[in-house]
Design a protein around this motif. Structure first.
Motif, mmCIF file in Angstrom:
data_model
loop_
_atom_site.group_PDB
_atom_site.id
_atom_site.type_symbol
_atom_site.label_atom_id
_atom_site.label_comp_id
_atom_site.label_asym_id
_atom_site.label_seq_id
_atom_site.Cartn_x
_atom_site.Cartn_y
_atom_site.Cartn_z
ATOM 1 N N GLY A 168 30.094 131.390 85.717
ATOM 2 C CA GLY A 168 30.435 131.306 84.296
ATOM 3 C C GLY A 168 31.863 131.727 84.026
ATOM 4 N N VAL A 169 32.338 132.732 84.760
ATOM 5 C CA VAL A 169 33.719 133.186 84.608
ATOM 6 C C VAL A 169 34.687 132.106 85.068
ATOM 7 N N LEU A 170 34.313 131.377 86.108
ATOM 8 C CA LEU A 170 35.176 130.298 86.600
ATOM 9 C C LEU A 170 35.418 129.253 85.524
ATOM 10 N N SER A 171 34.398 128.936 84.780
ATOM 11 C CA SER A 171 34.536 127.929 83.725
ATOM 12 C C SER A 171 35.470 128.411 82.623
ATOM 13 N N VAL A 172 35.376 129.709 82.297
ATOM 14 C CA VAL A 172 36.251 130.264 81.260
ATOM 15 C C VAL A 172 37.700 130.289 81.737
ATOM 16 N N LEU A 173 37.902 130.726 82.976
ATOM 17 C CA LEU A 173 39.259 130.789 83.524
ATOM 18 C C LEU A 173 39.901 129.414 83.615
ATOM 19 N N SER A 174 39.098 128.372 83.744
ATOM 20 C CA SER A 174 39.626 127.021 83.922
ATOM 21 C C SER A 174 40.272 126.449 82.672
ATOM 22 N N ILE A 175 40.129 127.117 81.540
ATOM 23 C CA ILE A 175 40.690 126.586 80.293
ATOM 24 C C ILE A 175 41.842 127.444 79.781
ATOM 25 N N ILE A 176 42.383 128.338 80.618
ATOM 26 C CA ILE A 176 43.531 129.150 80.208
ATOM 27 C C ILE A 176 44.656 128.957 81.211
ATOM 28 N N GLY A 177 45.866 129.238 80.754
ATOM 29 C CA GLY A 177 47.023 129.205 81.651
ATOM 30 C C GLY A 177 47.694 127.870 81.810
ATOM 31 N N GLY A 178 47.450 126.914 80.899
ATOM 32 C CA GLY A 178 48.082 125.605 81.029
ATOM 33 C C GLY A 178 49.594 125.654 80.893
ATOM 34 N N ASP A 179 50.118 126.527 80.018
ATOM 35 C CA ASP A 179 51.567 126.629 79.838
ATOM 36 C C ASP A 179 52.252 127.190 81.082
ATOM 37 N N VAL A 180 51.550 128.080 81.793
ATOM 38 C CA VAL A 180 52.117 128.628 83.027
ATOM 39 C C VAL A 180 52.253 127.529 84.082
ATOM 40 N N VAL A 181 51.239 126.683 84.183
ATOM 41 C CA VAL A 181 51.281 125.578 85.145
ATOM 42 C C VAL A 181 52.439 124.635 84.822
ATOM 43 N N GLN A 182 52.630 124.308 83.557
ATOM 44 C CA GLN A 182 53.717 123.409 83.170
ATOM 45 C C GLN A 182 55.078 123.990 83.554
ATOM 46 N N ARG A 183 55.273 125.271 83.325
ATOM 47 C CA ARG A 183 56.551 125.901 83.662
ATOM 48 C C ARG A 183 56.744 125.977 85.173
ATOM 49 N N ALA A 184 55.664 126.199 85.907
ATOM 50 C CA ALA A 184 55.759 126.241 87.362
ATOM 51 C C ALA A 184 56.184 124.884 87.912
ATOM 52 N N ILE A 185 55.614 123.805 87.370
ATOM 53 C CA ILE A 185 56.011 122.462 87.814
ATOM 54 C C ILE A 185 57.461 122.192 87.435
ATOM 55 N N ALA A 186 57.846 122.597 86.221
ATOM 56 C CA ALA A 186 59.229 122.389 85.777
ATOM 57 C C ALA A 186 60.213 123.084 86.705
ATOM 58 N N GLN A 187 59.829 124.243 87.234
ATOM 59 C CA GLN A 187 60.698 124.962 88.148
ATOM 60 C C GLN A 187 60.857 124.249 89.486
ATOM 61 N N LEU A 188 59.778 123.670 89.996
ATOM 62 C CA LEU A 188 59.776 123.168 91.370
ATOM 63 C C LEU A 188 59.856 121.654 91.479
ATOM 64 N N ALA A 189 59.720 120.944 90.386
ATOM 65 C CA ALA A 189 59.780 119.481 90.449
ATOM 66 C C ALA A 189 61.179 119.021 90.841
ATOM 67 N N GLY A 190 61.241 117.930 91.606
ATOM 68 C CA GLY A 190 62.523 117.373 92.004
ATOM 69 C C GLY A 190 63.264 118.228 93.004
ATOM 70 N N SER A 191 62.533 118.833 93.956
ATOM 71 C CA SER A 191 63.158 119.734 94.927
ATOM 72 C C SER A 191 63.567 119.026 96.210
ATOM 73 N N GLY A 192 63.614 117.719 96.219
ATOM 74 C CA GLY A 192 64.018 116.985 97.415
ATOM 75 C C GLY A 192 63.872 115.496 97.195
ATOM 76 N N PRO A 193 64.151 114.710 98.220
ATOM 77 C CA PRO A 193 64.030 113.254 98.081
ATOM 78 C C PRO A 193 62.605 112.806 97.816
ATOM 79 N N SER A 194 61.609 113.561 98.280
ATOM 80 C CA SER A 194 60.215 113.225 97.999
ATOM 81 C C SER A 194 59.812 113.831 96.660
ATOM 82 N N HIS A 195 58.644 113.455 96.180
ATOM 83 C CA HIS A 195 58.142 113.983 94.918
ATOM 84 C C HIS A 195 57.172 115.143 95.140
ATOM 85 N N PHE A 196 57.161 115.702 96.326
ATOM 86 C CA PHE A 196 56.269 116.813 96.631
ATOM 87 C C PHE A 196 56.682 118.042 95.832
#
Length: 388
Positions: free
Chosen positions: A28-56
Motif C-alpha cells: 500500500g505504501v508503494l502505491s502512495v509513493l508512486s504518485i509523489i516526486g514528479g517534479d524531482v524526476v523532471q529536474r533530474a532529466i533536465a540535468q542529465l538529458a543531452g549528455s552525449g551523442p546518444s539519447h541515453f
C-alpha cells in the motif's frame, strides 16, 4: 474477562494484525509513493538529458516516475514543453547593445547558480568573472561527471538488488517490475525533444559578449565572450520551443504503461520490501541529480577563464571590467544603478561613450578608405593597360 474487555482486546488484536501485515508487505505504501516526486524526476532529466551523442539519460527508476508521466503528458498536449523553466531567476545582458532578456533557460540558470568564486565569501561589492567560449569543445555537449555516473551505478545496483528475491524465494516478479520500470524511465529520458529543447539556439558567427547575472543587488556577474564559436546565449535564454509530434504520442504511451506498472505494484503479495528499497534508492539518485552542484563543463558550457575582477564598490568593479571587455560596464550600469549615478560616475560614462564613438568613426573611415582603394584598383590597372 468481561464482554467489553473482550471486544477491546479483539479490536487491539486486529490493529496489531493489520500493522504486522503492513510491515511484512508494504504494498500500500508503494502505491502512495508512486504518485509523489514528479517534479524531482523532471529536474533530474533536465540535468542529465543531452549528455552525449546518444539519447541515453541515466535517471534511475523511482516512484516519482508515475506522477511525472502524467505531468509530462499534460505538458506535451498543452504547452508542448518537456524542460522545466529556470530555477535560478536571472537576466542576460548583451554587452554590445545593452539589451536585457529574462533568462528562462534551465542550463543557463544552473550555470549561474553553480558558479563559484573565492570572492563570493565577501558579501560586499561585485565580482565579474570573464570567460572565453572554447573553440575546441562544442557547447551543448556536456562532460560526464560523477552525477552522470551515479545514475548508471544506481541502475546497476537496482537490478542486482531485484535479483535477490529470485535467489532467496524463487520469485522473479520484483526483477521483472524493476527492469520494466527502468526501461520505461530510460525511454522517457531519451525522447529527442529533451536535447533539442534544452539547446535550442543558433551558432555564433561573430564576436558576442553576454553578461549573466541575477540583477540589481547581486554580487556576481558572469561574462562570456564568444568569438565565432559556441551558441547564442540570448537565443538560449528565451527557451525556444522545439516541439516534436512524436513526443505527444510517446508520452501518452508511457503514461499508459506507468498505469499498468502501478496496478502491478498494487497486486504485489511478497517481497514488497525489496521494491521499496529499489525505488527508494532511485529516489535518492533522482534528488542528487536534480539538485547537485555541477561544473560548467558538466552542464554543457566549455569555458576558458580569462580574468576575474572584484571590488568592494560595484561601480569600480564595472570600470575595471570595462577595461578588459568593451561594453560590459556600460550595459550593466542601468541594471545595477537604476536610480542614476553620481556626477563623477556620469562623467566617466560620458567620456567612455565619446571615446568609443570616436574610435568607431575612425574604424568606419579606415574601412571605407580600404573599400574605396579596392574599388579604384581595377580602374588604375585598366588605365595602365590602355597606355601600354
Amino acid at each position: 474477562m468481561s464482554p467489553s474487555s473482550s471486544k477491546l482486546w479483539s479490536r487491539q488484536q486486529s490493529s496489531f494484525d493489520t500493522l504486522n501485515s503492513q510491515w511484512q508487505n508494504p504494498n500500500g505504501v508503494l502505491s502512495v509513493l508512486s504518485i509523489i516526486g514528479g517534479d524531482v524526476v523532471q529536474r533530474a532529466i533536465a540535468q542529465l538529458a543531452g549528455s552525449g551523442p546518444s539519447h541515453f539519460t541515466p535517471v534511475a527508476f523511482s516512484f516519482g516516475w508515475v506522477a511525472y508521466s502524467f505531468s509530462a503528458l499534460l505538458s506535451a498536449v498543452g504547452e508542448g514543453r518537456l524542460m522545466p523553466p529556470s530555477d535560478c531567476p536571472s537576466i542576460v545582458v548583451n554587452a554590445k547593445n545593452g539589451y536585457v532578456r529574462t533568462n528562462m533557460s534551465w542550463p543557463l540558470g544552473r550555470l549561474l547558480r553553480d558558479h563559484w568564486s573565492p570572492h563570493y565569501q565577501n558579501p560586499n561589492g561585485l565580482t565579474v568573472s570573464i570567460y572565453f567560449a572554447s573553440k575546441s569543445k562544442p557547447a551543448g555537449i556536456p562532460d560526464k561527471d560523477w552525477v552522470y555516473y551515479s545514475g548508471i551505478t544506481t541502475i546497476i545496483a537496482q537490478i542486482l538488488l531485484s535479483i535477490l528475491p529470485a535467489i532467496l524465494n524463487q520469485d522473479w516478479v520484483i526483477f521483472i517490475v524493476t527492469v520494466s520500470g527502468t526501461l520505461l524511465a530510460l525511454i522517457g529520458g531519451a525522447l529527442p525533444q529533451w536535447r533539442a529543447e534544452k539547446w535550442a539556439a543558433r551558432g555564433v558567427d561573430k564576436r558576442e559578449i553576454i553578461c549573466l547575472t541575477r540583477g540589481n543587488g547581486s554580487n556576481s556577474v558572469i561574462v562570456i565572450v564568444s568569438d565565432k564559436t559556441g551558441i547564442r546565449l540570448e537565443d538560449l535564454a528565451t527557451a525556444r520551443l522545439e516541439r516534436f509530434r512524436s513526443t505527444t504520442v510517446m508520452t501518452f504511451i508511457l503514461a499508459t504503461l506507468w498505469i499498468v506498472y502501478l496496478l502491478t505494484v498494487q497486486a504485489l503479495v511478497n517481497d514488497a520490501w525489496f521494491l521499496l528499497a529499489i525505488g527508494g534508492l532511485g529516489m535518492i539518485q533522482n534528488l542528487i541529480a536534480a539538485g547537485a552542484t555541477r561544473s560548467a563543463a558538466a552542464l554543457g558550457f566549455h569555458l576558458e577563464r580569462l580574468r576575474e575582477v572584484h571590488h568592494d564598490k560595484v561601480f569600480n568593479a564595472l570600470v575595471e571590467a570595462e577595461g578588459l571587455e568593451r561594453g560590459v560596464a556600460l550595459s550593466l550600469i542601468p541594471v545595477f544603478f537604476p536610480g542614476g549615478l553620481r556626477a563623477d560616475e556620469t562623467a566617466w560614462v560620458d567620456a567612455k561613450k565619446a571615446e568609443y564613438a570616436q574610435s568607431d568613426a575612425l574604424g568606419h573611415a579606415q574601412k571605407n578608405g580600404a573599400r574605396q582603394s579596392v574599388i579604384s584598383s581595377p580602374t588604375e590597372i585598366e588605365i595602365t593597360e590602355k597606355s601600354l
